[in-house]
Design a protein around this motif. Sequence first.
Motif, PDB file in Angstrom:
ATOM      1  N   ALA A  71      20.744   2.358  -1.113  1.00 50.98           N
ATOM      2  CA  ALA A  71      20.569   1.974  -2.519  1.00 50.98           C
ATOM      3  C   ALA A  71      19.114   1.605  -2.788  1.00 50.98           C
ATOM      4  CB  ALA A  71      21.491   0.806  -2.868  1.00 50.98           C
ATOM      5  N   TYR A  72      18.495   0.909  -1.849  1.00 53.85           N
ATOM      6  CA  TYR A  72      17.082   0.545  -1.985  1.00 53.85           C
ATOM      7  C   TYR A  72      16.219   1.807  -2.052  1.00 53.85           C
ATOM      8  CZ  TYR A  72      12.604  -1.674  -0.796  1.00 53.85           C
ATOM      9  OH  TYR A  72      11.293  -2.107  -0.796  1.00 53.85           O
ATOM     10  N   ARG A  73      16.488   2.742  -1.153  1.00 54.25           N
ATOM     11  CA  ARG A  73      15.742   4.010  -1.094  1.00 54.25           C
ATOM     12  C   ARG A  73      15.824   4.748  -2.438  1.00 54.25           C
ATOM     13  NH1 ARG A  73      18.351   6.202   2.916  1.00 54.25           N
ATOM     14  NH2 ARG A  73      16.809   5.730   4.513  1.00 54.25           N
ATOM     15  N   GLU A  96       0.834  -1.205   0.000  1.00 54.97           N
ATOM     16  CA  GLU A  96       0.000   0.000   0.000  1.00 54.97           C
ATOM     17  C   GLU A  96       0.870   1.257   0.000  1.00 54.97           C
ATOM     18  OE1 GLU A  96      -2.377  -0.744   3.467  1.00 54.97           O
ATOM     19  OE2 GLU A  96      -3.754  -2.061   2.372  1.00 54.97           O
ATOM     20  N   SER A  97       1.978   1.225   0.751  1.00 53.17           N
ATOM     21  CA  SER A  97       2.903   2.362   0.782  1.00 53.17           C
ATOM     22  C   SER A  97       3.560   2.568  -0.577  1.00 53.17           C
ATOM     23  CB  SER A  97       3.979   2.144   1.857  1.00 53.17           C
ATOM     24  OG  SER A  97       3.399   2.144   3.140  1.00 53.17           O
ATOM     25  N   ASP A 152       8.590   6.666   3.535  1.00 52.95           N
ATOM     26  CA  ASP A 152       8.782   6.226   4.919  1.00 52.95           C
ATOM     27  C   ASP A 152       8.085   4.887   5.165  1.00 52.95           C
ATOM     28  OD1 ASP A 152      10.329   8.438   5.552  1.00 52.95           O
ATOM     29  OD2 ASP A 152       8.631   9.579   6.339  1.00 52.95           O
ATOM     30  N   GLY A 153       6.888   4.734   4.636  1.00 51.74           N
ATOM     31  CA  GLY A 153       6.160   3.481   4.786  1.00 51.74           C
ATOM     32  C   GLY A 153       6.838   2.320   4.086  1.00 51.74           C
ATOM     33  N   ALA A 192      10.013   1.362   6.190  1.00 50.37           N
ATOM     34  CA  ALA A 192       9.791   1.135   7.622  1.00 50.37           C
ATOM     35  C   ALA A 192      10.205  -0.243   8.124  1.00 50.37           C
ATOM     36  CB  ALA A 192       8.325   1.384   7.967  1.00 50.37           C
ATOM     37  N   ASP A 193       9.999  -1.278   7.360  1.00 50.58           N
ATOM     38  CA  ASP A 193      10.237  -2.638   7.848  1.00 50.58           C
ATOM     39  C   ASP A 193      11.307  -3.363   7.044  1.00 50.58           C
ATOM     40  OD1 ASP A 193       8.233  -2.653   9.974  1.00 50.58           O
ATOM     41  OD2 ASP A 193       6.788  -2.505   8.344  1.00 50.58           O
ATOM     42  N   HIS A 194      12.375  -2.631   6.668  1.00 52.36           N
ATOM     43  CA  HIS A 194      13.489  -3.213   5.930  1.00 52.36           C
ATOM     44  C   HIS A 194      14.770  -3.075   6.758  1.00 52.36           C
ATOM     45  CE1 HIS A 194      10.638  -3.028   2.669  1.00 52.36           C
ATOM     46  NE2 HIS A 194      11.480  -3.692   1.903  1.00 52.36           N
ATOM     47  N   THR A 195      15.673  -4.050   6.599  1.00 51.83           N
ATOM     48  CA  THR A 195      16.941  -4.006   7.315  1.00 51.83           C
ATOM     49  C   THR A 195      17.887  -2.996   6.665  1.00 51.83           C
ATOM     50  OG1 THR A 195      17.929  -5.748   5.957  1.00 51.83           O
ATOM     51  CG2 THR A 195      16.760  -6.442   7.967  1.00 51.83           C
ATOM     52  N   GLU A 196      18.859  -2.554   7.407  1.00 48.39           N
ATOM     53  CA  GLU A 196      19.879  -1.638   6.873  1.00 48.39           C
ATOM     54  C   GLU A 196      20.698  -2.306   5.777  1.00 48.39           C
ATOM     55  OE1 GLU A 196      20.692   1.616   7.356  1.00 48.39           O
ATOM     56  OE2 GLU A 196      18.931   1.849   8.625  1.00 48.39           O
ATOM     57  N   ASP A 197      20.853  -3.626   5.852  1.00 51.84           N
ATOM     58  CA  ASP A 197      21.688  -4.341   4.883  1.00 51.84           C
ATOM     59  C   ASP A 197      20.860  -5.111   3.844  1.00 51.84           C
ATOM     60  OD1 ASP A 197      20.708  -6.305   6.602  1.00 51.84           O
ATOM     61  OD2 ASP A 197      22.623  -7.358   6.773  1.00 51.84           O
TER      62      ASP A 197
END
Length: 131
Positions: free
Chosen positions: A52-54, A17-18, A25-26, A29-34
């Motif tokens: 990189a994901y962002r 949905e995000s 931000d949504g 929110a529930d992803h690891t730094e790595d």
Amino acid sequence: MPDDAAQIRALITKWAESVHRGDLDGVLADHTEDIVMYDVPPPHEGLHGLAAYRATRPPFFARQAQGACFDIEFLDVTAGKDAACAHALLRCGTPGEPAEHPTLRLRLTLGLRKERGRRLVAQEHHSFPHD
């Protein structure tokens, strides 16, 4: 562990949905730094790390803002004590694409792990079938 599976289903549904709303931000929110992500577009060796994901999100959000769909049609979750996996099929495309290819679905596979009592996405893989 039905409670864990239900929590993971809710996490993935909230993430989708995000993505559809363009809520960065949504999405994060529930992803690891790595996190490691293998996506449809290059790089083919995948992306590593939350930064990189962002960076992949704004172009995808622009596509979503043009009326694209991002709808979970099927979701299966297997949850263990410290790790879990999920796979899903999503309708993903601009308004004309589903009409042109009515059976085409984005395939999504997620690997999750528990950190400090929270389930987080550590691996994300998107693909389309190649006919």
